[in-house]
Design an enzyme around this catalytic site. Structure first.
Site, mmCIF file in Angstrom:
data_model
loop_
_atom_site.group_PDB
_atom_site.id
_atom_site.type_symbol
_atom_site.label_atom_id
_atom_site.label_comp_id
_atom_site.label_asym_id
_atom_site.label_seq_id
_atom_site.Cartn_x
_atom_site.Cartn_y
_atom_site.Cartn_z
ATOM 1 N N GLY A 1 4.187 -32.231 1.398
ATOM 2 C CA GLY A 1 5.343 -32.089 0.514
ATOM 3 C C GLY A 1 6.259 -30.959 0.925
ATOM 4 N N ARG A 2 5.722 -30.091 1.790
ATOM 5 C CA ARG A 2 6.570 -28.986 2.244
ATOM 6 C C ARG A 2 6.231 -28.617 3.686
ATOM 7 N NH1 ARG A 2 4.201 -23.396 -0.090
ATOM 8 N NH2 ARG A 2 2.039 -23.995 -0.376
ATOM 9 N N ASP B 1 -8.271 -32.451 -0.161
ATOM 10 C CA ASP B 1 -7.094 -32.459 0.721
ATOM 11 C C ASP B 1 -7.008 -31.173 1.541
ATOM 12 O OD1 ASP B 1 -6.609 -31.682 -2.094
ATOM 13 O OD2 ASP B 1 -4.710 -30.943 -1.327
ATOM 14 N N ASP C 1 -5.455 -23.995 4.852
ATOM 15 C CA ASP C 1 -4.771 -23.811 3.557
ATOM 16 C C ASP C 1 -5.318 -22.642 2.748
ATOM 17 O OD1 ASP C 1 -2.777 -25.568 3.837
ATOM 18 O OD2 ASP C 1 -3.526 -27.082 2.450
ATOM 19 N N GLY D 1 0.114 -35.581 0.297
ATOM 20 C CA GLY D 1 0.910 -35.611 1.523
ATOM 21 C C GLY D 1 1.639 -34.309 1.772
HETATM 22 P P1 AMP Z 1 -1.601 -26.897 -1.476
HETATM 23 O O1 AMP Z 1 -1.936 -26.336 -2.816
HETATM 24 O O2 AMP Z 1 -0.703 -26.013 -0.673
HETATM 25 O O3 AMP Z 1 -2.785 -27.356 -0.712
HETATM 26 O O4 AMP Z 1 -0.702 -28.173 -1.779
HETATM 27 C C1 AMP Z 1 -1.110 -29.279 -2.536
HETATM 28 C C2 AMP Z 1 -0.059 -30.354 -2.508
HETATM 29 O O5 AMP Z 1 1.151 -29.884 -3.101
HETATM 30 C C3 AMP Z 1 0.335 -30.787 -1.106
HETATM 31 O O6 AMP Z 1 0.627 -32.159 -1.145
HETATM 32 C C4 AMP Z 1 1.578 -29.985 -0.825
HETATM 33 O O7 AMP Z 1 2.404 -30.586 0.125
HETATM 34 C C5 AMP Z 1 2.235 -29.974 -2.196
HETATM 35 N N1 AMP Z 1 3.105 -28.793 -2.379
HETATM 36 C C6 AMP Z 1 2.732 -27.517 -2.548
HETATM 37 N N2 AMP Z 1 3.780 -26.717 -2.687
HETATM 38 C C7 AMP Z 1 4.879 -27.498 -2.596
HETATM 39 C C8 AMP Z 1 6.283 -27.269 -2.667
HETATM 40 N N3 AMP Z 1 6.780 -26.049 -2.848
HETATM 41 N N4 AMP Z 1 7.105 -28.317 -2.540
HETATM 42 C C9 AMP Z 1 6.615 -29.544 -2.342
HETATM 43 N N5 AMP Z 1 5.313 -29.845 -2.288
HETATM 44 C C10 AMP Z 1 4.452 -28.826 -2.414
HETATM 45 MG MG MG Z 2 -3.282 -28.175 0.887
#
Ligand code: AMP
Ligand code: MG
Length: 485
Positions: free
Chosen positions: A91-92, A251, A261, A89
């Protein structure tokens, strides 16, 4: 004068509530604008002066939401490096809403780095300036070469530092996407056996992204087929500009067929299908040449989630799924060949074409030649190397192949077409890193804008810009990218 507004729609919230959570951005201390994407502002029919005003900055930094908007964080799951994670989901990030153009097109407006949400797990909900600027750069380049992609509308500096291995400058990216629905969105519902919700999501995706499937005899099958075609063509296009996404987790695969992404993504220089830049991809799962097969794998995960809609009879449903996966291979190969033929200037079909293409790539590999530069050099009727027997031999065969008599257009016409297909400028890793580090020092977008001016017209040579299109010096061998989360 009435207060500025941004009338955003919220069609996504018509979907089952387990797919999202109403949320608010966490305000930031001292926001300032690093960059606004003027070409995209125009494309979206937005008013740049509003975005640049204090109220605009407040929207882009999450310090306030445009009137009558109800931001949400979206739920999704995903296979990360092959392992299923049932709850990921936003998360940021949060979805501010959906922006409609006068021609009816609908775009998600998302803030990335906007603070913690229900889906943050251990994370701080924030993003660092470097990776957000990288995401902006990559999106602009992919878009310029005609590859479907999400794009950045703005990069905002939060005025707060965030803690990673060392303190970094915090930033928020305003991301524009056809939607943020991912394979992982389907997996989220599938993992919870929410069959009715999957059916609703399929219908939503069809009406938003694949309206042509509504009239098909079997809309669900036709949707899967079109989605697979878009994805196959996306991967093929990535390969032809040397792009390595770096984290092809389910995702990070959009249902709309856009690239999304760009964490540890990078572009290959010397041609080697085994190339990996991402420091976290220790098993080379997402290597340059592995991308088609990994996408195939991801699509199998997607098909599992809609299998029950393909046919009531499981055996028949599985058969359809197998056909669809086979279709991916067929379309990918056809698209890849179409692309490589254009890169080599082949205008007609001749029996020797496939071999000519493979031989060239093998020569690039064995001579450790730069992928982008080599295609560009042959487009300028030069050779990508000092005298080399094998390469000269290939070049002779190729020159003979593109002769008017076989190619049905003059060699000059072939060369000019090739120069419109093979970019001169790509986001070279060593250049991107330099620009990111300048942005972090100066907190302005001067160097970024300069790089973008070349990347947005990547086929047109600008005099005295060698540093921007010359392959990296040898010390860049072994370059690694980091996820930057
Ligand atoms: P990503 O690697 O950016 O595709 O992120 C993978 C998952 O990690 C997703 O659910 C993001 O929302 C969560 N995520 C990545 N960085 C953060 C962060 N700094 N704080 C909270 N959630 C994060
Ligand atoms: Mg992502």
């Amino acid at each position: 004068m009435s207060a500025p507004s941004w009338p955003l729609e919220k069609s996504f919230t018509s979907l089952p509530e387990l797919l999202f959570e109403h949320t608010r951005a966490t305000p930031v201390e001292n926001p300032s604008l690093l960059a606004i994407n003027t070409p995209l502002v125009k494309l979206l029919e937005l008013d740049e002066s509003i975005l640049r005003s204090s109220i605009g900055l407040s929207w882009l930094s999450g310090n306030s939401a445009p009137p009558n908007t109800t931001p949400i964080a979206q739920a999704y799951a995903g296979h990360q490096f092959g392992r299923f994670v049932p709850s990921l989901g936003d998360g940021r990030a949060l979805l501010l809403g959906e922006h409609r153009l006068s021609n009816g097109e609908l775009y998600d407006i998302q803030l990335k780095g906007s603070g913690r949400t229900k889906f943050s797990r251990g994370g701080d909900g924030r993003a660092a300036l470097g990776p957000m600027v990288r995401e902006y750069i990559v999106g602009e380049f992919l878009s310029a070469v005609g590859i479907p992609t999400t794009r950045a509308l703005a990069v905002t500096i939060t005025g707060e530092s965030i803690q990673r291995e060392k303190p970094l400058i915090g930033a928020i990216l305003t991301r524009v996407a056809k939607s943020h629905i991912r394979i992982g969105t389907f997996e989220y519902l599938h993992a919870r056996s929410e069959h009715a919700a999957i059916e609703q999501l399929v219908n939503y995706c069809i009406s938003r992204h694949y309206p042509e499937c509504q009239e098909a005899p079997d809309p669900v099958y036709s949707f899967c087929k079109r989605f697979i075609e878009r994805t196959a063509s996306l991967v093929s296009q990535w390969l032809h500009v040397g792009f390595i996404h770096g984290v092809l987790n389910t995702d990070n695969i959009t249902i709309s067929g856009q690239s999304i992404d760009f964490g540890p993504c990078a572009f290959i220089d010397t041609y080697d299908p085994a190339t990996v830049f991402s420091s976290i991809d220790v098993n080379a799962r997402y290597a340059y040449g592995a991308q088609p097969s990994i996408m195939h794998w991801n699509l199998a995960r997607f098909l599992e989630t809609v299998l029950f809609l393909l046919d009531d009879d499981t055996t028949k449903a599985l058969e359809k799924a197998r056909d669809l996966l086979q279709h991916f291979e067929t379309v990918f190969h056809a698209d890849w060949h179409l692309g490589i033929r254009a890169k080599l200037g082949l205008n007609t079909t001749q029996p020797e074409d496939a071999e000519l293409a493979t031989d060239f790539l093998n020569l690039l590999f064995s001579n450790k030649l730069d992928f982008t530069q080599s295609f560009r050099l042959i487009s300028e009727s030069s050779l990508p190397l000092e005298p080399n027997h094998a390469l000269s031999h290939w070049h002779k065969k190729w020159i003979d192949r593109i002769h008017l008599s076989k190619n049905k257009r003059s060699t000059d016409a072939t060369f000019s077409a090739m120069k419109q297909t093979n970019p001169l400028y790509i986001p070279r890793n060593h250049i991107v890193e330099k620009v990111l580090s300048t942005c972090q020092q100066t907190l302005d977008s001067k160097e970024l804008d300069k790089l973008l001016s070349f990347l947005r017209a990547p086929y047109t040579e600008v005099p005295a810009t060698e540093v921007f299109h010359t392959p990296p010096p040898p010390e860049w061998k072994g370059y690694k990218t980091f996820c930057g989360t």
